[in-house]
Design an enzyme around this catalytic site. Structure first.
Site, PDB file in Angstrom:
ATOM      1  N   THR A   1       0.832  -1.198   0.000  1.00  0.00           N
ATOM      2  CA  THR A   1       0.000   0.000   0.000  1.00  0.00           C
ATOM      3  C   THR A   1       0.865   1.245   0.000  1.00  0.00           C
ATOM      4  OG1 THR A   1      -1.940   0.997   1.041  1.00  0.00           O
ATOM      5  CG2 THR A   1      -0.381  -0.058   2.526  1.00  0.00           C
TER       6      THR A   1
ATOM      7  N   LYS B   1       3.507   1.330  -3.967  1.00  0.00           N
ATOM      8  CA  LYS B   1       2.956   0.504  -5.049  1.00  0.00           C
ATOM      9  C   LYS B   1       3.799   0.575  -6.325  1.00  0.00           C
ATOM     10  CE  LYS B   1      -1.840   0.597  -3.461  1.00  0.00           C
ATOM     11  NZ  LYS B   1      -3.246   0.844  -3.829  1.00  0.00           N
TER      12      LYS B   1
ATOM     13  N   ASP C   1      -6.630  -3.628  -7.533  1.00  0.00           N
ATOM     14  CA  ASP C   1      -7.526  -2.537  -7.121  1.00  0.00           C
ATOM     15  C   ASP C   1      -8.682  -2.341  -8.104  1.00  0.00           C
ATOM     16  OD1 ASP C   1      -6.243  -1.825  -4.762  1.00  0.00           O
ATOM     17  OD2 ASP C   1      -4.854  -0.473  -5.781  1.00  0.00           O
TER      18      ASP C   1
ATOM     19  N   GLY D   1     -10.108  12.297 -11.049  1.00  0.00           N
ATOM     20  CA  GLY D   1      -8.800  12.000 -10.460  1.00  0.00           C
ATOM     21  C   GLY D   1      -7.866  11.402 -11.481  1.00  0.00           C
TER      22      GLY D   1
ATOM     23  N   GLY E   1      -4.478  10.361 -10.175  1.00  0.00           N
ATOM     24  CA  GLY E   1      -3.339   9.884  -9.389  1.00  0.00           C
ATOM     25  C   GLY E   1      -3.268   8.365  -9.430  1.00  0.00           C
ATOM     26  N   GLY E   2      -2.607   7.812  -8.434  1.00  0.00           N
ATOM     27  CA  GLY E   2      -2.392   6.360  -8.401  1.00  0.00           C
ATOM     28  C   GLY E   2      -3.701   5.584  -8.376  1.00  0.00           C
TER      29      GLY E   2
ATOM     30  N   ASN F   1      -9.422  15.970 -13.906  1.00  0.00           N
ATOM     31  CA  ASN F   1      -8.542  16.081 -12.741  1.00  0.00           C
ATOM     32  C   ASN F   1      -8.226  17.542 -12.488  1.00  0.00           C
ATOM     33  OD1 ASN F   1      -6.924  14.751 -10.705  1.00  0.00           O
ATOM     34  ND2 ASN F   1      -5.143  15.546 -11.804  1.00  0.00           N
TER      35      ASN F   1
ATOM     36  N   GLY G   1     -15.967   3.183  -0.704  1.00  0.00           N
ATOM     37  CA  GLY G   1     -15.057   2.174  -1.252  1.00  0.00           C
ATOM     38  C   GLY G   1     -14.747   1.017  -0.317  1.00  0.00           C
TER      39      GLY G   1
HETATM   40  P1  ATR Z   1      -3.658   8.441  -4.887  1.00  0.00           P
HETATM   41  O1  ATR Z   1      -2.660   7.341  -4.948  1.00  0.00           O
HETATM   42  O2  ATR Z   1      -4.561   8.418  -3.688  1.00  0.00           O
HETATM   43  O3  ATR Z   1      -4.443   8.573  -6.170  1.00  0.00           O
HETATM   44  P2  ATR Z   1      -2.118  10.732  -5.700  1.00  0.00           P
HETATM   45  O4  ATR Z   1      -1.395   9.960  -6.730  1.00  0.00           O
HETATM   46  O5  ATR Z   1      -1.384  11.736  -4.865  1.00  0.00           O
HETATM   47  O6  ATR Z   1      -2.803   9.781  -4.655  1.00  0.00           O
HETATM   48  O7  ATR Z   1      -3.369  11.445  -6.385  1.00  0.00           O
HETATM   49  C1  ATR Z   1      -4.299  12.168  -5.655  1.00  0.00           C
HETATM   50  C2  ATR Z   1      -5.423  12.542  -6.599  1.00  0.00           C
HETATM   51  O8  ATR Z   1      -6.417  13.253  -5.868  1.00  0.00           O
HETATM   52  C3  ATR Z   1      -4.995  13.475  -7.705  1.00  0.00           C
HETATM   53  O9  ATR Z   1      -5.846  13.264  -8.810  1.00  0.00           O
HETATM   54  C4  ATR Z   1      -5.234  14.839  -7.054  1.00  0.00           C
HETATM   55  O10 ATR Z   1      -5.355  15.889  -7.984  1.00  0.00           O
HETATM   56  P3  ATR Z   1      -4.028  16.631  -8.529  1.00  0.00           P
HETATM   57  O11 ATR Z   1      -3.443  15.714  -9.565  1.00  0.00           O
HETATM   58  O12 ATR Z   1      -4.520  17.902  -9.091  1.00  0.00           O
HETATM   59  O13 ATR Z   1      -3.146  16.807  -7.328  1.00  0.00           O
HETATM   60  C5  ATR Z   1      -6.537  14.562  -6.410  1.00  0.00           C
HETATM   61  N1  ATR Z   1      -6.900  15.460  -5.287  1.00  0.00           N
HETATM   62  C6  ATR Z   1      -6.437  15.423  -4.021  1.00  0.00           C
HETATM   63  N2  ATR Z   1      -7.062  16.353  -3.259  1.00  0.00           N
HETATM   64  C7  ATR Z   1      -7.957  16.973  -4.071  1.00  0.00           C
HETATM   65  C8  ATR Z   1      -8.924  18.019  -3.867  1.00  0.00           C
HETATM   66  N3  ATR Z   1      -9.086  18.611  -2.682  1.00  0.00           N
HETATM   67  N4  ATR Z   1      -9.664  18.399  -4.931  1.00  0.00           N
HETATM   68  C9  ATR Z   1      -9.521  17.815  -6.140  1.00  0.00           C
HETATM   69  N5  ATR Z   1      -8.632  16.818  -6.384  1.00  0.00           N
HETATM   70  C10 ATR Z   1      -7.864  16.404  -5.363  1.00  0.00           C
END
Ligand code: ATR
Length: 287
Positions: free
Chosen positions: A71, A75, A111, A136, A138-139, A160, A251
């Site tokens: 986790t 990852k 996942d 989103g 991110g990961g 995103n 989730g």
């Molecule tokens: P994870 O592995 O949980 O996906 P990550 O790779 O850091 O973590 O990605 C976090 C995601 O949540 C990203 O899409 C981030 O948007 P950014 O790419 O613009 O950073 C999004 N995110 C986190 N907080 C957010 C918020 N308050 N509003 C909108 N998007 C958010």
């Protein structure tokens, strides 16, 4: 290693490795799986130093570990160190699953399959032919996009906060699948409505919304799904319910289903996740 050998190895050792790890429900989930199937396994939590995931995995293996869940924040490292990887791990560039195969680690990413199973089986919402909004890039979003597209939705839009990350996420899929990235502004300006809206951002961790509050996104029968979970409905779930979603889910089911996808690969038996989701939900409510 064959499945028959795995069944005979009643004290096989597994673990979840992360940092932080104290909060992890994985040991409890896997203990429930094993009990429900009459199997005996050891499954621990292991805190890896932020700069030494590889060393921690080696120590685990030296102690007899044959399978691990991985986790945050390891990852991508898990994927990089595995000599063999599933297609979905390669698509995600990240792995939450490791399995020792005689002389090397094999990795997978369960996942996305876990989320798809939760949506399609537990929530009874087919993805085929449906329009999907994935928020989103991110990961978490990377882990689910490939498996969602395999279900043949009619259309997937990815948005995103940082628009360029959505472009990068969809680029490898765009040629073969009905998927596109959009800016949040373009989405807001369009009249698009979606059958399934998935929050794959971490916004709920800070009780924030990932989109402007006045966004209108839901079709009449929309399922809004937040990959985060908690004792209470997340900010996104509450917002979706008051903005046209017919149903919402957090989730927790995805967490259990991704674990079941791990368990079946290690042990050869698929646990019945639904009962365990219900038990965890009751525990969460009482906590
Ligand atoms: P994870 O592995 O949980 O996906 P990550 O790779 O850091 O973590 O990605 C976090 C995601 O949540 C990203 O899409 C981030 O948007 P950014 O790419 O613009 O950073 C999004 N995110 C986190 N907080 C957010 C918020 N308050 N509003 C909108 N998007 C958010």
């Amino acid at each position: 290693m064959t499945q028959i050998e795995l069944h005979n190895d009643t004290a096989a050792r597994y673990a979840v490795i992360g940092n932080p790890i104290a909060h992890s429900k994985s040991p409890r989930i896997h203990a429930m799986f094993a009990e429900s199937l009459g199997q005996t396994i050891e499954y621990d939590k292991r805190l890896a130093p932020l700069d030494d995931f590889v060393g921690e995995l080696q120590r685990f293996h030296d102690e007899g570990g044959v399978g691990a869940n991985v986790t945050v924040p390891f990852k991508q490292q898990a994927f990089a160190l595995a000599r063999e990887a599933s297609l979905r791990a390669r698509q995600a560039g990240a792995a939450n699953f490791l399995m020792w195969r005689g002389d090397h680690w094999y990795c997978d990413n369960t996942d996305g399959a876990g989320m798809v199973r939760d949506i399609e089986v537990n929530l009874q919402q087919a993805l085929k032919g449906k329009s999907v909004l994935l928020i989103g890039a991110g990961g978490a979003a990377r882990g689910v996009l490939g498996p969602v597209l395999l279900c043949e939705p009619s259309r997937v839009v990815v948005v995103n906060r940082t628009a360029v990350r959505a472009d990068e996420l969809v680029a490898p899929y765009r040629r073969d699948h009905p998927v596109q990235a959009q800016t949040i502004e373009a989405l807001m300006a369009s009249s698009a409505r979606f059958d399934i809206v998935i929050n794959a951002t971490s916004s709920s961790l800070s009780d924030a919304l990932p989109l402007p509050t006045d966004a209108v996104l839901c079709s009449g029968d929309c399922l809004a799904y937040d990959m985060m979970y908690g004792k209470e409905p997340t900010a996104f779930m509450k917002w979706a319910l008051s903005h046209g979603a017919a149903r919402v889910s957090d989730g927790l089911g995805m967490l259990v289903e991704q674990a079941a996808e791990s368990y079946v690969q290690w042990r050869g038996s698929l646990p019945r996740a639904a009962l365990i989701i219900a038990m965890l939900r009751a525990e969460l409510a009482a906590s």
